[in-house]
Design an enzyme around this catalytic site. Structure first.
Site, PDB file in Angstrom:
ATOM      1  N   GLU A  68       1.578 -10.127 -17.211  1.00 45.07           N
ATOM      2  CA  GLU A  68       1.171  -9.096 -16.255  1.00 45.07           C
ATOM      3  C   GLU A  68       0.485  -7.910 -16.913  1.00 45.07           C
ATOM      4  OE1 GLU A  68       4.326  -7.601 -13.718  1.00 45.07           O
ATOM      5  OE2 GLU A  68       5.767  -7.601 -15.331  1.00 45.07           O
ATOM      6  N   HIS A 105      10.967 -31.909 -25.203  1.00 47.40           N
ATOM      7  CA  HIS A 105      10.682 -32.772 -24.047  1.00 47.40           C
ATOM      8  C   HIS A 105       9.264 -32.565 -23.508  1.00 47.40           C
ATOM      9  CE1 HIS A 105      14.786 -34.162 -23.954  1.00 47.40           C
ATOM     10  NE2 HIS A 105      15.199 -32.915 -24.001  1.00 47.40           N
ATOM     11  N   GLU A 126      11.265 -13.634 -19.207  1.00 47.92           N
ATOM     12  CA  GLU A 126      10.895 -12.246 -18.928  1.00 47.92           C
ATOM     13  C   GLU A 126       9.864 -11.745 -19.956  1.00 47.92           C
ATOM     14  OE1 GLU A 126      11.141 -10.366 -16.501  1.00 47.92           O
ATOM     15  OE2 GLU A 126      10.906  -8.338 -17.237  1.00 47.92           O
ATOM     16  N   TRP A 173      -3.531  -1.994  -1.528  1.00 47.62           N
ATOM     17  CA  TRP A 173      -3.459  -3.286  -2.218  1.00 47.62           C
ATOM     18  C   TRP A 173      -4.003  -4.283  -1.192  1.00 47.62           C
ATOM     19  CZ3 TRP A 173      -1.044  -8.071  -1.598  1.00 47.62           C
ATOM     20  CH2 TRP A 173      -1.030  -8.883  -2.737  1.00 47.62           C
ATOM     21  N   LYS A 194       3.428  -2.538  -7.252  1.00 43.81           N
ATOM     22  CA  LYS A 194       4.843  -2.365  -7.615  1.00 43.81           C
ATOM     23  C   LYS A 194       5.762  -2.975  -6.568  1.00 43.81           C
ATOM     24  CE  LYS A 194       8.178  -0.477 -10.013  1.00 43.81           C
ATOM     25  NZ  LYS A 194       8.497  -1.203 -11.252  1.00 43.81           N
ATOM     26  N   CYS A 205       0.842  -1.189   0.000  1.00 41.31           N
ATOM     27  CA  CYS A 205       0.000   0.000   0.000  1.00 41.31           C
ATOM     28  C   CYS A 205       0.880   1.243   0.000  1.00 41.31           C
ATOM     29  CB  CYS A 205      -0.882   0.014   1.243  1.00 41.31           C
ATOM     30  SG  CYS A 205      -1.824  -1.503   1.426  1.00 41.31           S
ATOM     31  N   ASN A 227       0.267  -0.222   6.133  1.00 45.64           N
ATOM     32  CA  ASN A 227       0.817  -1.030   5.047  1.00 45.64           C
ATOM     33  C   ASN A 227       1.455  -2.255   5.684  1.00 45.64           C
ATOM     34  OD1 ASN A 227       2.090  -2.018   2.755  1.00 45.64           O
ATOM     35  ND2 ASN A 227       3.823  -0.633   2.927  1.00 45.64           N
ATOM     36  N   GLY A 228       1.073  -3.455   5.241  1.00 45.48           N
ATOM     37  CA  GLY A 228       1.663  -4.672   5.803  1.00 45.48           C
ATOM     38  C   GLY A 228       0.584  -5.635   6.249  1.00 45.48           C
ATOM     39  N   ARG A 239       1.744   1.628  -5.967  1.00 42.28           N
ATOM     40  CA  ARG A 239       1.930   0.626  -4.910  1.00 42.28           C
ATOM     41  C   ARG A 239       0.677  -0.189  -4.636  1.00 42.28           C
ATOM     42  NH1 ARG A 239       6.457   1.552  -1.879  1.00 42.28           N
ATOM     43  NH2 ARG A 239       5.584   0.296  -0.221  1.00 42.28           N
ATOM     44  N   LYS A 269       6.196 -10.391 -18.789  1.00 41.76           N
ATOM     45  CA  LYS A 269       5.691  -9.060 -19.158  1.00 41.76           C
ATOM     46  C   LYS A 269       4.305  -9.180 -19.810  1.00 41.76           C
ATOM     47  CE  LYS A 269       8.509  -6.232 -17.616  1.00 41.76           C
ATOM     48  NZ  LYS A 269       8.489  -7.127 -16.488  1.00 41.76           N
TER      49      LYS A 269
HETATM   50  O1  M6R Z   1      11.209  -4.532  -6.186  1.00 43.30           O
HETATM   51  P1  M6R Z   1      11.653  -5.906  -6.606  1.00 43.30           P
HETATM   52  O2  M6R Z   1      12.663  -5.855  -7.709  1.00 43.30           O
HETATM   53  O3  M6R Z   1      12.147  -6.730  -5.459  1.00 43.30           O
HETATM   54  O4  M6R Z   1      10.359  -6.605  -7.179  1.00 43.30           O
HETATM   55  C1  M6R Z   1      10.385  -7.949  -7.574  1.00 43.30           C
HETATM   56  C2  M6R Z   1       9.157  -8.318  -8.365  1.00 43.30           C
HETATM   57  O5  M6R Z   1       8.006  -8.138  -7.593  1.00 43.30           O
HETATM   58  C3  M6R Z   1       9.024  -7.484  -9.638  1.00 43.30           C
HETATM   59  O6  M6R Z   1      10.142  -7.615 -10.465  1.00 43.30           O
HETATM   60  C4  M6R Z   1       7.766  -7.912 -10.424  1.00 43.30           C
HETATM   61  O7  M6R Z   1       7.935  -9.202 -10.926  1.00 43.30           O
HETATM   62  C5  M6R Z   1       7.442  -6.910 -11.536  1.00 43.30           C
HETATM   63  N1  M6R Z   1       6.032  -6.694 -11.603  1.00 43.30           N
HETATM   64  C6  M6R Z   1       7.882  -7.366 -12.866  1.00 43.30           C
HETATM   65  O8  M6R Z   1       7.520  -6.521 -13.899  1.00 43.30           O
END
Ligand code: M6R
Length: 613
Positions: A491, A507, A484, A75, A608, A2, A101-102, A27, A488
């Site tokens: 998400e 395989h 990756e 969040w 984020k 959050c 937050n938490g 966030r 992307k």
């Molecule tokens: O802040 P961080 O690099 O530790 O975050 C790790 C992941 O949560 C972050 O890379 C996440 O996978 C992103 N949404 C990827 O685009």
């Protein structure tokens, strides 16, 4: 997860808090809420959905003028993302408002105690209990800070809590355990926030808060103590980037801006770290030559995109240093009883420096006596602060939820570390060591060239927008690039996408191939021992009717007859290729989400900074 803002000073608190929340919305954006304290008490507004819903509500039902306020963008963890569960939460007597937050792990026990005492809970959140506990505690405590201190001693889990009391209208108090919180020190005004972007428009003077600390801000003072009321030394620093860095700067999307910033982010991360002869300098990292020579194993822990950077790093570290390197998802690492000792170096990669899984993994490693090196983008965040050593990436603020420029700079930082380790240990990495370092210095310009492919990639996204699924394959460092690319797409475009090691296709995953299925294939540079093998893989894919979208070097003609589409990459050494190969995949995911009409910067269900386990 959050976002949290607190303000006290001469400005209209609501304006400052809403502007701060706008900066922190990355966030979490399930709901948003504010509370202000005026002579007539505490007033709150909260609304499910994005911040704009709250702003509309405030237009319809304004708050009284006030110089003290708190705000929250959520969040959801406990309870659905609706108006009732949105923060702030207020005590039954209306004297206390709390944002959080938490996760409070002993919430159920504390909630039952409150219910036994006859308290009527309104929400399903763990946060609301703090409002009631604090209101009860205030009958015994001399100040709001004292009261919060007493409540915190009863809480377990992760929390940043920010509270206001109707009887002390020019005071905001916050507590921090395991979740981020920074103080912004202004002139006659002070700020609290999850990160500095929320107050950078007002002040660049920031104060890091440590574990288990309480801060009380008034317009004129900032007082930091521990959970037992003892004063603590704080680290005060100047934020070096300006507020424009956290704006869209003429781009429609933060993600597009951040993709375009990648050449600069790479250059900034390399600045001063490679000299004209190709020698790498990381002396300020805080690991002595003796410590680097004693390492007999490296374990990289990270999550999501940062984990993919770690996978790429493994290839470079083992090739250049001959030190064994494992890569592990941080969320799995500490639960499998890993073998660690004082000669193990654990590298924690994190953009935010606050990811709970990564933080817990590094704490576990330190408890076992291992040294921890953080590779991090966020100055003063928890992971670098608790590590033995740190290499900061200099990507600047990354606002879009999908990581782009942070990823590239994480890879660069890992390469620098691998080269430096090889230099110190004298392992060298062949006669070309300084040449590779100089090549790394040229990668910023090469990434700039790849950005020119954007238009063609947009057309490709339109062409295959209706695909049910998209696959990505690669070998060696092209494999994490494939992972990756798939992450992307998942998400941002909410599509089924999978990344595979190209050699694994036969395989099992080859059964997925069907007519027209788009498959992205990352081809290593010509001359790489895997080049011809992947050309064979392209043919296997093509033979089964799939649409082959091939990323290959600019002069690689060997793939032409098997490719439905070709995306050209500048020439570079094999191990450095991920820096250019991943960029078209980032652009593709961004364009695909745009074509489908999705919110690129704030994809559904994501946040984020993932500060819960
Ligand atoms: O802040 P961080 O690099 O530790 O975050 C790790 C992941 O949560 C972050 O890379 C996440 O996978 C992103 N949404 C990827 O685009």
């Amino acid at each position: 997860m959050c976002g949290i803002v607190g303000y006290v000073g001469p400005q209209q608190a609501l304006d400052v808090v809403i502007a701060g929340l706008r900066r922190l919305e990355y966030r979490g954006y399930d709901s948003a809420g504010v509370a202000v304290v005026s002579d007539s008490g505490i007033h709150t507004r909260k609304k499910a959905g994005k911040l704009v819903n709250l702003e509309n509500e405030l237009d319809f039902d304004p708050l009284p003028a006030s110089h003290t306020g708190i705000g929250h963008t959520r969040w959801a963890t406990h309870g659905a993302p609706n108006d009732v569960n949105a923060h702030p939460h207020v005590s039954e007597d209306g004297t206390i408002a709390v944002i959080h937050n938490g996760i409070i792990e002993n919430f159920a026990l504390l909630r039952d105690e409150l219910i036994d005492r006859g308290v009527k809970l309104r929400s399903e959140t763990d946060t609301e209990i703090v409002a009631h506990m604090l209101a009860a505690q205030m009958t015994e405590s001399a100040s709001l800070a004292d009261g919060l201190r007493a409540v915190c001693q009863r809480l377990t889990g992760a929390f940043t809590l920010v509270v206001v009391h109707s009887e002390t209208p020019d005071v905001v108090v916050a507590a921090r355990r395991n979740s981020p919180l920074v103080v912004g020190r202004g002139e006659g005004e002070n700020f609290l926030a999850s990160d500095v972007s929320a107050f950078i428009a007002h002040t660049r003077h920031a104060i890091e808060l440590g574990q288990d600390q309480i801060v009380e801000i008034t317009p004129e003072s900032v007082t930091v103590t521990d959970f037992f009321g003892q004063p603590v030394d704080v680290n005060e620093y100047e934020v070096t980037w300006d507020s424009a860095a956290a704006e869209k700067g003429g781009y429609d999307l933060f993600m597009l801006k951040e993709i375009a910033e990648q050449p600069k982010a790479i250059a900034d991360t390399l600045l001063g770290r490679i000299d004209a002869s190709g020698k790498v300098s990381l002396e300020d990292m805080n690991l002595s030559h003796g410590e680097l020579k004693a390492i007999d194993k490296i374990i990289i822990t990270a999550c999501g995109t940062a984990y993919h950077a770690g996978m790429i790093a493994k290839y470079a570290i083992e090739h250049w240093t001959r030190v064994a390197c494992e890569v592990e998802l941080a969320s799995e690492f500490r639960y499998r009883d890993p073998i660690l000792d004082k000669n193990t170096l654990v590298i924690s990669i994190s953009q935010s420096g606050e990811t709970m899984d990564t933080l817990m993994a590094m704490r576990y490693a330190r408890e076992q006596g291992s040294k921890v090196l953080a590779i991090c983008n966020t100055n003063g965040s928890t992971i670098p602060r608790e590590s033995d050593a740190v290499i900061y990436t200099h990507a600047g603020p990354e606002v879009a939820v999908a990581s782009t420029k942070a990823f590239l700079t994480q890879i660069v930082a890992c390469y620098l570390f691998a080269m430096y380790l090889a230099q110190v240990r004298g392992t060298g990495y062949g006669e070309s060591s300084s040449e590779i370092a100089l090549e790394l210095g040229r990668m910023s310009a090469k990434v700039d060239l790849v950005l020119d492919t954007s238009e063609a990639i947009r057309d490709l996204a339109i062409e295959i927008a209706d695909a049910r699924s998209i696959l990505f394959i690669g070998r060696s460092v092209g494999f994490p690039v494939a992972l990756e690319g798939a992450l992307k797409l998942k998400e941002l475009a909410y599509m089924h996408a999978e990344g595979f090691a190209a050699g694994e296709l036969k395989h099992g995953p080859i059964a997925l191939l069907e007519d027209g299925l788009p498959v992205f294939i990352v081809v290593p540079p010509q001359g790489d021992e895997l080049h011809d093998k992947i050309v064979s893989n392209i043919q296997e894919v093509r033979a089964r009717g799939a649409k082959t979208i091939v990323l290959a070097e600019e002069d690689d003609m060997s793939i032409n007859e098997f490719a439905s589409h070709i995306i050209r990459l500048p020439k570079c050494p094999d191990l450095l290729q991920p820096l250019v190969a991943v960029v078209p995949l980032q652009i593709f995911a961004c364009e695909m989400a745009t074509v489908k009409g999705y919110d690129v910067d704030q994809p559904r269900n994501l946040a984020k900074s993932v500060t819960v386990e």
